[in-house]
Design a protein around this motif. Structure first.
Motif, short mmCIF file in Angstrom:
data_model
loop_
_atom_site.label_atom_id
_atom_site.label_comp_id
_atom_site.label_asym_id
_atom_site.label_seq_id
_atom_site.Cartn_x
_atom_site.Cartn_y
_atom_site.Cartn_z
N UNK A 67 9.24 13.84 -17.54
CA UNK A 67 7.93 14.11 -16.96
C UNK A 67 7.83 13.54 -15.55
N UNK A 68 7.17 14.31 -14.69
CA UNK A 68 6.91 13.89 -13.31
C UNK A 68 5.41 13.97 -13.06
N UNK A 69 4.81 12.86 -12.64
CA UNK A 69 3.36 12.83 -12.41
C UNK A 69 3.09 12.33 -10.99
N UNK A 70 1.98 12.78 -10.42
CA UNK A 70 1.60 12.36 -9.08
C UNK A 70 1.03 10.95 -9.10
N UNK A 71 1.43 10.17 -8.10
CA UNK A 71 0.86 8.84 -7.87
C UNK A 71 -0.04 8.88 -6.63
N UNK A 72 0.45 9.55 -5.59
CA UNK A 72 -0.33 9.72 -4.36
C UNK A 72 -0.22 11.18 -3.96
N UNK A 73 -1.37 11.85 -3.90
CA UNK A 73 -1.38 13.29 -3.61
C UNK A 73 -2.64 13.66 -2.85
N UNK A 75 -3.73 12.80 -0.04
CA UNK A 75 -4.41 11.71 0.66
C UNK A 75 -5.09 10.68 -0.20
N UNK A 76 -4.85 10.69 -1.53
CA UNK A 76 -5.47 9.68 -2.39
C UNK A 76 -4.59 9.39 -3.60
N UNK A 77 -4.81 8.18 -4.14
CA UNK A 77 -4.06 7.76 -5.32
C UNK A 77 -4.71 8.35 -6.57
N UNK A 78 -3.88 8.52 -7.60
CA UNK A 78 -4.36 9.10 -8.85
C UNK A 78 -3.96 8.21 -10.03
N UNK A 79 -4.54 8.48 -11.18
CA UNK A 79 -4.15 7.80 -12.41
C UNK A 79 -4.45 6.31 -12.39
N UNK A 80 -3.53 5.53 -12.99
CA UNK A 80 -3.73 4.09 -13.14
C UNK A 80 -3.74 3.35 -11.80
N UNK A 81 -3.16 3.94 -10.76
CA UNK A 81 -3.06 3.25 -9.47
C UNK A 81 -4.24 3.55 -8.55
N UNK A 82 -5.20 4.30 -9.02
CA UNK A 82 -6.29 4.74 -8.15
C UNK A 82 -7.03 3.59 -7.50
N UNK A 105 10.08 5.77 -9.02
CA UNK A 105 9.12 6.41 -8.11
C UNK A 105 9.88 7.18 -7.02
N UNK A 106 9.29 8.29 -6.60
CA UNK A 106 9.94 9.10 -5.56
C UNK A 106 8.96 9.35 -4.42
N UNK A 107 9.39 8.99 -3.22
CA UNK A 107 8.61 9.24 -2.01
C UNK A 107 9.09 10.54 -1.38
N UNK A 108 8.17 11.47 -1.12
CA UNK A 108 8.52 12.76 -0.51
C UNK A 108 7.71 12.96 0.76
N UNK A 109 8.41 13.23 1.86
CA UNK A 109 7.76 13.44 3.15
C UNK A 109 8.22 14.78 3.71
#
Length: 294
Positions: A67-73, A75-82, A105-109
């Motif tokens: 599974x892959x879930x968004x952490x920062x998308x 311009x804002x944080x999501x889920x437990x890290x909000x 965690x994966x950073x994509x630019x």
């Protein structure tokens, strides 16, 4: 002719696609394996070499199993890290980390340029370090010499997993290394520091004592279970023989008593008495029936 035109058309589309293809860019990180103690902060760095004027699209994702879930998308944080994370340029700072934050965690630019869309990514592993809790120790109260006895010690909260050390009467037990040294030659047990087991293949009276276990993983303070006593005794053969003899004598006396009662005719008298009572009852019933008929 038509097939030739179709080929040229396809080549043209491929040329346009290649011109606007996505090209890779170098994304760097200060630490690919980040470790942070629980309830403290963790910094996941992600650096690029784009010029300041370029429009960048930054996304952070968490990868767990398949599974892959968004952490920062967007311009804002999501889920437990909000409410617990903030951006540091293109990296992120996580406050008050918990064991649930452990993972990859994966950073994509991505950015647009004259050559087309440019994309780069970096993968970072976060491990949240958790101190051990008080282990649960299982120590038998008693054992017989010559038998196999196993003591166990376990705690499930520590990260990384804890190692275990057994103590007898306050002295640390040696781990059998198998090197044949004089110091470990007389060890009659096997201690597994990874699983927390202490096994006596043939326990003896010398193994009687007070036992406890200490769990540690290098994070926080080591934790130990309460001390428990194991008493090892020899098998009481004479006592067992005496008990068997007593039971045999009791059974023999019961048998003689039954034979004596039969010879005295106690069982015969009882059966004849029951028979006479039955006959008298039958006569009374007969008389009652006869009077009823009359």
């Amino acid at each position: 002719m038509a097939s030739r035109r179709l080929r040229l058309l396809l080549l043209g589309y491929l040329g346009v696609f290649c011109y606007h293809k996505v090209t890779g860019i170098a994304i760097e990180t200060d630490n690919k394996n980040v470790k942070a103690e629980e309830f403290k902060e963790a910094i996941l760095s992600c650096k690029h070499k784009f010029s300041k004027g370029m429009s960048l699209r930054i996304e952070w994702k968490k990868i767990q199993s398949q599974e892959v879930s968004f952490v920062y998308y967007n311009g804002e944080f999501t889920g437990d890290l909000k409410d617990r994370a903030e951006m540091l340029n293109t990296g992120i700072r996580i406050r008050n980390v918990t064991r649930k934050d452990s993972g990859t965690y994966r950073c994509e630019i991505s950015a647009k340029s004259e050559e087309g869309q440019r994309l780069g990514e970096a993968t970072i592993t976060l491990t949240v370090l958790v101190p051990p809790t008080t282990p649960i120790c299982v120590v038998p109260n008693s054992a017989m010499t010559g038998t196999v006895v196993e003591l166990s010690c376990k705690e499930a909260e520590g990260s990384p997993p804890s190692e275990y050390q057994w103590y007898k009467n306050g002295v640390a037990l040696l781990e059998k290394t198998g090197t044949g040294s004089a110091r470990t030659a007389n060890i009659t047990y096997t201690m597994n520091k990874k699983s927390g087991t202490l096994i006596f293949n043939t326990v003896s009276k010398n193994d009687t004592g007070e036992y406890f276990c200490v769990a540690s993983n290098g994070i926080g303070l080591p934790q130990k279970c309460s001390m428990k006593r194991m008493q090892v005794d020899d098998l009481n053969v004479s006592g067992i023989i005496a008990a068997v003899v007593i039971v045999a004598l009791v059974m023999a006396l019961c048998g003689l008593g039954v034979l004596y009662a039969q010879k005295k005719g106690y069982f015969t008298k009882e059966s004849s008495s029951q028979k006479s009572n039955s006959q008298s009852t039958s006569e009374k019933d007969f008389k009652h029936t006869k009077s009823f008929v009359i």
